[in-house]
Design a protein around this motif. Structure first.
Motif, mmCIF file in Angstrom:
data_model
loop_
_atom_site.group_PDB
_atom_site.id
_atom_site.type_symbol
_atom_site.label_atom_id
_atom_site.label_comp_id
_atom_site.label_asym_id
_atom_site.label_seq_id
_atom_site.Cartn_x
_atom_site.Cartn_y
_atom_site.Cartn_z
ATOM 1 N N THR A 1 69.850 -39.507 -61.681
ATOM 2 C CA THR A 1 70.541 -38.926 -60.787
ATOM 3 C C THR A 1 71.732 -38.292 -61.197
ATOM 4 N N TRP A 2 72.714 -38.972 -61.790
ATOM 5 C CA TRP A 2 73.262 -38.677 -61.994
ATOM 6 C C TRP A 2 73.799 -37.296 -62.808
ATOM 7 N N MET A 3 72.427 -37.216 -63.928
ATOM 8 C CA MET A 3 72.359 -35.647 -64.511
ATOM 9 C C MET A 3 72.037 -34.722 -63.452
ATOM 10 N N LEU A 4 71.390 -34.959 -62.335
ATOM 11 C CA LEU A 4 70.613 -34.008 -61.000
ATOM 12 C C LEU A 4 72.667 -33.719 -60.133
ATOM 13 N N GLU A 5 72.951 -34.667 -59.665
ATOM 14 C CA GLU A 5 74.171 -34.597 -59.490
ATOM 15 C C GLU A 5 75.177 -33.613 -60.032
ATOM 16 N N LYS A 6 75.315 -35.195 -60.558
ATOM 17 C CA LYS A 6 76.852 -34.536 -61.456
ATOM 18 C C LYS A 6 76.899 -33.038 -62.108
ATOM 19 N N ARG B 1 65.227 -52.701 -57.143
ATOM 20 C CA ARG B 1 64.664 -53.354 -58.190
ATOM 21 C C ARG B 1 63.148 -54.260 -56.450
ATOM 22 N N GLN B 2 65.044 -54.509 -55.349
ATOM 23 C CA GLN B 2 63.398 -54.823 -54.300
ATOM 24 C C GLN B 2 62.504 -54.046 -53.295
ATOM 25 N N VAL B 3 63.035 -52.161 -53.918
ATOM 26 C CA VAL B 3 61.869 -51.249 -53.120
ATOM 27 C C VAL B 3 60.329 -50.837 -54.463
ATOM 28 N N VAL B 4 61.152 -51.119 -55.982
ATOM 29 C CA VAL B 4 60.140 -50.983 -56.476
ATOM 30 C C VAL B 4 58.992 -52.779 -55.921
ATOM 31 N N GLU B 5 59.699 -53.407 -56.398
ATOM 32 C CA GLU B 5 58.343 -54.465 -56.045
ATOM 33 C C GLU B 5 58.026 -54.920 -54.496
ATOM 34 N N ALA B 6 58.512 -54.036 -53.661
ATOM 35 C CA ALA B 6 57.898 -54.072 -52.473
ATOM 36 C C ALA B 6 56.636 -52.773 -52.120
ATOM 37 N N VAL B 7 56.765 -51.396 -53.026
ATOM 38 C CA VAL B 7 56.449 -50.727 -53.099
ATOM 39 C C VAL B 7 54.763 -51.317 -53.775
ATOM 40 N N ALA B 8 55.555 -52.603 -54.880
ATOM 41 C CA ALA B 8 54.374 -52.915 -55.799
ATOM 42 C C ALA B 8 53.201 -54.021 -54.947
ATOM 43 N N THR B 9 53.633 -54.064 -53.753
ATOM 44 C CA THR B 9 52.451 -54.908 -53.397
ATOM 45 C C THR B 9 51.032 -54.143 -53.117
ATOM 46 N N LYS B 10 51.339 -53.242 -52.674
ATOM 47 C CA LYS B 10 50.173 -52.551 -51.850
ATOM 48 C C LYS B 10 49.743 -51.354 -53.575
ATOM 49 N N ASN B 11 48.012 -51.544 -53.155
ATOM 50 C CA ASN B 11 48.013 -50.477 -54.868
ATOM 51 C C ASN B 11 47.868 -49.067 -53.775
ATOM 52 N N LYS B 12 47.668 -48.913 -52.394
ATOM 53 C CA LYS B 12 48.316 -47.369 -52.037
ATOM 54 C C LYS B 12 49.159 -46.917 -51.996
ATOM 55 N N GLY B 13 50.140 -48.135 -51.579
ATOM 56 C CA GLY B 13 51.770 -47.617 -51.588
ATOM 57 C C GLY B 13 52.310 -47.448 -49.620
ATOM 58 N N LEU C 1 65.152 -43.922 -52.992
ATOM 59 C CA LEU C 1 63.484 -43.398 -52.955
ATOM 60 C C LEU C 1 63.419 -42.186 -53.442
ATOM 61 N N GLU C 2 64.534 -41.280 -53.468
ATOM 62 C CA GLU C 2 64.452 -40.022 -53.776
ATOM 63 C C GLU C 2 64.851 -40.430 -55.658
ATOM 64 N N ASN C 3 66.101 -40.836 -56.354
ATOM 65 C CA ASN C 3 66.178 -41.151 -56.450
ATOM 66 C C ASN C 3 65.281 -42.554 -57.827
ATOM 67 N N LEU C 4 64.444 -42.621 -57.281
ATOM 68 C CA LEU C 4 63.296 -43.582 -58.150
ATOM 69 C C LEU C 4 62.503 -42.803 -58.905
ATOM 70 N N CYS C 5 61.835 -41.779 -57.221
ATOM 71 C CA CYS C 5 60.841 -40.069 -57.477
ATOM 72 C C CYS C 5 61.581 -39.476 -59.176
ATOM 73 N N ARG C 6 62.724 -39.403 -58.840
ATOM 74 C CA ARG C 6 63.529 -38.774 -60.287
ATOM 75 C C ARG C 6 63.140 -39.157 -61.162
ATOM 76 N N CYS C 7 62.826 -40.484 -61.099
ATOM 77 C CA CYS C 7 63.165 -41.843 -62.712
ATOM 78 C C CYS C 7 61.577 -42.362 -62.824
ATOM 79 N N ASP C 8 60.763 -41.457 -62.165
ATOM 80 C CA ASP C 8 59.468 -41.486 -62.926
ATOM 81 C C ASP C 8 58.821 -43.396 -62.478
ATOM 82 N N PHE C 9 59.564 -43.616 -61.310
ATOM 83 C CA PHE C 9 59.506 -45.330 -61.259
ATOM 84 C C PHE C 9 58.372 -45.338 -60.334
ATOM 85 N N ILE C 10 57.992 -44.283 -58.947
ATOM 86 C CA ILE C 10 57.807 -44.421 -57.618
ATOM 87 C C ILE C 10 57.388 -42.791 -57.859
ATOM 88 N N ARG C 11 55.588 -42.739 -57.325
ATOM 89 C CA ARG C 11 55.492 -41.492 -56.867
ATOM 90 C C ARG C 11 55.159 -41.051 -55.135
#
Length: 481
Positions: A151-156, A256-268, A290-300
């Motif tokens: 995120t920092w690299m893309l924005e700054k 972390r909260q967002v990643v752990e929430a998304v992990a509770t359901k397989n379909k997302g 969410l945008e930053n997590l997508c950029r860092c390949d944690f979620i799609r």
């Protein structure tokens, strides 16, 4: 191409080849998920022959960073220098040193650039001034900057709207290895010769992250490797999860909260479901997370067939995080040999979902096996809730995790099945596939031809009910380059 020990990364090396041929000064930004091999790529490509190389230090005060910078510059220049008080002074010293080098090409590598920008340090302003006022006019200078905080690299740097706007000559986004590259890495770098089923298992746990794969010990059986890396006292990948978030994001708790929430359901989860799960009222802030997590390949983020933004789902796709949250998180009293002793039945649900994610990481290979790489293809999923038809009969809900909607008027309905042998289509499963295809056709009103594609490990067992499958993609097909 010269054998420099780099696995894969042919396109990225080609970019560096072309930039190094040019006479003009070039600013190159390399970014991507932490541990993906950015520093390794730059160091190996240039054979560690830098005119100056400095790396930022995580959570280190400005005065200490400046002292480290001065010490590094002193080693390169072999000249006594005072410790700079500001980054402007530090870059002045770097300019003075580089100006005295009489070479056709100068290579400067600043690694972990985001870590150099501490609060009120004015690092970015000083860096921008250094580039705009002098470095950009220094013919032959190749300034490589690198950072794990995508995120920092893309924005700054890459997408900066201020002093660095349009100044970045080229950005290089480094993705995790695919299965082909993991196989080559294990064999060449580690001397590990496993069969493809074992390599697939490793990918399901570590993803294509070279740093994690490099920890594997060829003298240990696969399951013992997992025990040592995740479950033994002081296991390195037990504490990695927390550091991963702290090193990438300033407000790591919400990520972390967002990643752990998304992990509770397989379909997302949808945006609304995530908002409810993490109890956040600021929709704009959540969208940025969410945008930053997508950029860092944690979620799609992916669309459900026939829907646009309203139907967007967010799904955990980082395989290391998936494994950690399923088997490691909160299990502080786990047996040192937890993975070796874990019954296969306890792994099955995770293995099925992890294999689906591996397949989603290898869409290009699936398209290659189906001979549709040259066909315009949209990737999506589809689901519908249970319904009561006009006759009062309840129709169960259904879901398709991967749809390949092709420009040649065909939709491939992909079934991803993890199996330790050839997959057997039973009468019950054949009925499920037929019913689901009919539901999809009726619900979507599509006129396209519908094909059922099975993506599995060892292929399809030819039997009484296997005719429902139009095409099969095997584990070996996923290993294609």
């Amino acid at each position: 191409m010269v054998d420099n020990g780099i696995i894969g990364r042919e396109y990225e090396q080609h970019i560096l080849d072309e930039l190094c041929k040019e006479d003009e000064a070039r600013l190159v930004a390399v970014y991507g998920r932490r541990r993906v091999g950015k520093t390794f790529l730059v160091k190996r490509y240039f054979n560690e022959q830098f005119d100056f190389f400095f790396t930022g230090s995580f959570e280190t005060p400005q005065n200490v960073q400046l002292a480290l910078f001065q010490n590094t510059l002193q080693q390169y220049s072999e000249k006594e220098r005072v410790v700079p008080k500001t980054w402007f002074e530090a870059f002045d010293q770097l300019k003075e040193y580089l100006s005295g080098i009489k070479k056709k090409r100068l290579v400067v590598f600043l690694d972990e650039l985001p870590w150099m920008e501490t609060p009120k340090s004015n690092f970015l302003k000083a860096f921008t001034f250094f580039w705009n006022s002098w470095a950009s006019t220094c013919n032959g200078l190749k300034l490589i900057v690198c950072g794990s905080s995508t995120t920092w690299m893309l924005e700054k740097v890459i997408g900066d709207k201020g002093g660095l706007y349009g100044r970045c000559s080229r950005s290089i986004y480094l993705t995790p290895f695919n299965l082909y590259e993991v196989e080559a890495f294990l064999k060449k770098q580690k001397g590990i010769v496993w069969n493809r089923y074992q390599i697939l298992e490793a990918y399901m746990i570590f993803g294509g992250i070279p740093y994690y794969l490099n920890m594997l010990d060829k003298t240990l059986p696969f399951e013992k490797n997992i025990d040592h890396l995740f479950f033994h006292k002081g296991a390195p990948l037990k504490s990695e999860y927390d550091f991963l978030f702290r090193s990438l994001f300033k407000s790591s708790a919400i990520y972390r909260q967002v990643v752990e929430a998304v992990a509770t359901k397989n379909k997302g989860l949808t945006l609304k479901e995530i908002k409810e799960a993490v109890k956040i009222s600021d929709g704009g802030s959540l969208s940025e997370v969410l945008e930053n997590l997508c950029r860092c390949d944690f979620i799609r983020r992916y669309a459900s067939f026939g829907k646009k933004e309203r139907g967007m789902l967010y799904q955990l796709t980082d395989l290391y995080s998936l494994f950690y949250l399923k088997f490691v998180d909160g299990k502080h009293g786990a047996d040192d040999n937890y993975w070796s002793n874990l019954p296969e039945s306890a792994r099955n649900a995770w293995a099925g979902y992890a294999f689906e994610q591996v397949c989603l990481h290898h869409i290009s290979q699936i398209k290659g096996k189906l001979s549709i790489k040259g066909v315009l293809t949209n990737v999506s999923s589809w689901s519908c809730p249970k319904q009561i038809d006009k006759n009062g009969v309840e129709r169960p809900g259904t879901q398709i995790d991967l749809l390949l909607c092709r420009g040649d008027n065909v939709i491939d309905l992909c079934e991803m099945k993890y199996s330790k042998s050839e997959y057997v289509v039973t009468a019950e499963y054949e009925k499920h596939l037929r019913d689901r295809m009919a539901t999809f056709a009726n619900f979507t009103k599509t006129k396209d031809a519908l094909h059922t594609v099975l993506v599995t490990t060892y292929g399809l067992h030819e039997g009484l009910y296997s005719g429902i499958i139009n095409n099969t993609v095997t584990m070996d097909d996923l290993f294609a380059n």
